[in-house]
Design an enzyme around this catalytic site. Structure first.
Site, short mmCIF file in Angstrom:
data_model
loop_
_atom_site.label_atom_id
_atom_site.label_comp_id
_atom_site.label_asym_id
_atom_site.label_seq_id
_atom_site.Cartn_x
_atom_site.Cartn_y
_atom_site.Cartn_z
N ARG A 64 -11.09 106.43 -29.22
CA ARG A 64 -10.62 107.74 -29.66
C ARG A 64 -9.40 108.17 -28.85
O ARG A 64 -8.39 108.62 -29.37
CB ARG A 64 -11.76 108.76 -29.52
CG ARG A 64 -11.55 110.02 -30.30
CD ARG A 64 -12.73 110.96 -30.12
NE ARG A 64 -14.01 110.35 -30.45
CZ ARG A 64 -15.19 110.89 -30.18
NH1 ARG A 64 -15.26 112.07 -29.59
NH2 ARG A 64 -16.31 110.27 -30.49
N THR A 106 -15.42 102.61 -42.54
CA THR A 106 -15.20 103.97 -42.03
C THR A 106 -13.74 104.21 -41.66
O THR A 106 -13.40 105.31 -41.22
CB THR A 106 -16.03 104.20 -40.74
OG1 THR A 106 -15.76 103.10 -39.89
CG2 THR A 106 -17.49 104.34 -40.99
N GLU A 120 -15.24 90.65 -35.75
CA GLU A 120 -14.33 91.80 -35.73
C GLU A 120 -13.42 91.85 -36.95
O GLU A 120 -13.05 90.80 -37.48
CB GLU A 120 -13.39 91.67 -34.51
CG GLU A 120 -13.86 92.38 -33.28
CD GLU A 120 -13.70 93.89 -33.35
OE1 GLU A 120 -13.10 94.38 -34.32
OE2 GLU A 120 -14.18 94.56 -32.44
N ASP A 121 -13.02 93.06 -37.33
CA ASP A 121 -12.05 93.20 -38.42
C ASP A 121 -10.68 93.67 -37.90
O ASP A 121 -9.72 93.69 -38.67
CB ASP A 121 -12.53 94.23 -39.45
CG ASP A 121 -12.53 95.63 -38.87
OD1 ASP A 121 -13.14 95.81 -37.79
OD2 ASP A 121 -11.91 96.52 -39.46
N LYS A 152 -7.17 100.86 -35.86
CA LYS A 152 -8.44 100.14 -36.03
C LYS A 152 -8.90 99.50 -34.72
O LYS A 152 -8.12 98.79 -34.07
CB LYS A 152 -8.30 99.04 -37.09
CG LYS A 152 -8.36 99.58 -38.50
CD LYS A 152 -8.41 98.46 -39.52
CE LYS A 152 -8.34 99.04 -40.92
NZ LYS A 152 -8.13 98.00 -41.93
N LYS A 198 -10.70 98.31 -26.49
CA LYS A 198 -10.20 97.05 -27.03
C LYS A 198 -8.69 97.25 -27.17
O LYS A 198 -8.27 98.35 -27.48
CB LYS A 198 -10.82 96.78 -28.42
CG LYS A 198 -12.35 96.64 -28.38
CD LYS A 198 -12.93 96.62 -29.80
CE LYS A 198 -14.46 96.65 -29.77
NZ LYS A 198 -15.07 96.68 -31.12
N ASP A 230 -18.95 93.98 -34.38
CA ASP A 230 -18.26 95.27 -34.45
C ASP A 230 -18.94 96.04 -35.59
O ASP A 230 -19.65 95.44 -36.41
CB ASP A 230 -16.77 95.01 -34.75
CG ASP A 230 -16.00 96.29 -34.95
OD1 ASP A 230 -16.21 97.23 -34.17
OD2 ASP A 230 -15.19 96.35 -35.90
N LEU A 231 -18.76 97.33 -35.63
CA LEU A 231 -19.39 98.14 -36.69
C LEU A 231 -18.38 98.56 -37.77
O LEU A 231 -18.47 98.13 -38.92
CB LEU A 231 -20.04 99.38 -36.06
CG LEU A 231 -20.57 100.46 -37.00
CD1 LEU A 231 -21.65 99.92 -37.94
CD2 LEU A 231 -21.14 101.64 -36.19
N ASP A 232 -17.42 99.40 -37.36
CA ASP A 232 -16.46 99.95 -38.32
C ASP A 232 -15.61 98.84 -38.93
O ASP A 232 -14.89 98.15 -38.20
CB ASP A 232 -15.55 100.97 -37.62
CG ASP A 232 -16.33 102.18 -37.09
OD1 ASP A 232 -17.06 102.79 -37.87
OD2 ASP A 232 -16.21 102.48 -35.87
N SER A 264 -19.26 98.04 -30.55
CA SER A 264 -18.34 98.97 -31.20
C SER A 264 -17.69 99.88 -30.16
O SER A 264 -18.33 100.25 -29.18
CB SER A 264 -19.10 99.83 -32.21
OG SER A 264 -18.27 100.87 -32.69
N ALA A 265 -16.45 100.27 -30.43
CA ALA A 265 -15.76 101.22 -29.55
C ALA A 265 -16.18 102.66 -29.86
O ALA A 265 -15.80 103.59 -29.14
CB ALA A 265 -14.25 101.09 -29.74
C1 BG6 Z 1 -13.70 101.99 -33.67
C2 BG6 Z 1 -12.80 102.37 -34.83
O1 BG6 Z 1 -14.79 101.28 -34.13
O2 BG6 Z 1 -14.14 103.17 -32.99
C3 BG6 Z 1 -11.65 103.22 -34.33
O3 BG6 Z 1 -12.31 101.19 -35.44
C4 BG6 Z 1 -12.18 104.43 -33.58
O4 BG6 Z 1 -10.83 103.62 -35.43
C5 BG6 Z 1 -13.08 103.96 -32.45
O5 BG6 Z 1 -11.11 105.18 -33.02
C6 BG6 Z 1 -13.70 105.12 -31.66
O6 BG6 Z 1 -14.54 105.86 -32.49
P1 BG6 Z 1 -15.19 107.27 -32.14
O7 BG6 Z 1 -16.25 107.43 -33.21
O8 BG6 Z 1 -15.79 107.15 -30.77
O9 BG6 Z 1 -14.13 108.27 -32.20
MG MG Z 2 -13.69 97.45 -36.64
#
Ligand code: BG6
Ligand code: MG
Length: 216
Positions: A51, A19, A170-171, A47, A146, A11-13, A116-117
């Site tokens: 979006r 972030t 993942e976090d 988290k 997710k 996962d990234l964020d 990542s999402a």
């Molecule tokens: C995830 C974050 O990695 O990405 C979420 O943990 C976020 O908080 C999701 O909503 C979607 O991100 P983005 O950048 O497509 O709005």
């Molecule tokens: Mg995350």
């Protein structure tokens, strides 16, 4: 429990960089406009989820009903604000050790995927200077948010691997549930209380490198 994997899906964020404060700040501002006051505890509910799903959770919490068109406008607004908040991100925003960690994994011939999402993930990886390490970046568009396992299964299928050859990191609880639904070993960055479904826990990402050095 830990078997040397062929692929690690990150996962990234919240795993490679922080972030969630920026995501939450942007959502909070938007919520205020709608007359919804998001308490700090709400950050945890957002988290890992997409979006669209984040907005739906905020609207449900605030008891606000909107049309699909209105939702699209608000999501675009949130994203513009979020992007200004991460505009200055550089290598300095990586968590400690991350580049050594990715280098080490690659040196062992293990494939690296980003699960990542976030639709901002490719540009954020570029800002952080680590895009080059990833063999595959899952495109979250058109995939279920997710805790659905879609994103992790996509990476696995891309490499023609089976679930027992992949590990997910993942976090967020939604992300850990997604990894487990994909039948993979889940490493949680967080506590057992926050991430009860994870198989292995570390308080911080920097602890992964010494752990993997003994196992890969
Ligand atoms: C995830 C974050 O990695 O990405 C979420 O943990 C976020 O908080 C999701 O909503 C979607 O991100 P983005 O950048 O497509 O709005
Ligand atoms: Mg995350």
């Amino acid at each position: 429990m830990f078997k040397a994997p062929k692929c690690i899906i990150f996962d990234l964020d919240g795993v490679l960089t922080e972030t969630s404060k920026q995501h939450f700040q942007a959502w909070s501002k938007l919520a205020q406009k709608l007359g919804i006051d998001l308490k700090p505890e709400f950050e945890e509910h957002l988290k890992g989820v997409s979006r669209k799903e984040s907005l739906e959770r905020i609207l449900t919490f605030g008891g606000v009903t909107l049309s699909e068109e209105e939702k699209e406008v608000l999501m675009a607004e949130k994203n513009t604000h979020y992007q200004t908040l991460i505009k200055q991100f550089t290598k300095d925003n990586l968590f400690e050790n991350v580049e050594d960690l990715l280098n080490y994994i690659k040196s062992k011939g293990v494939l690296l995927a980003l699960g990542s999402a976030s639709k901002n993930a490719p540009s954020l990886l570029r800002s952080l200077g680590i895009k080059k390490y990833f063999d595959y970046i899952v495109d979250p568009r058109g995939k279920a948010s997710k805790p659905s396992p879609d994103i992790f299964l996509d990476a696995m299928k891309h490499f023609k691997l089976s679930a027992d050859q992949c590990i997910g990191i993942e976090d967020a609880r939604a992300g850990v549930i997604a990894i487990k639904d994909a039948q993979m070993v889940a490493i949680g960055i967080g506590t057992k209380e926050n991430l009860p479904e994870a198989d292995i826990h570390f308080a911080e990402t920097k602890q992964l490198l010494p752990y993997l050095k003994q196992r890969l």
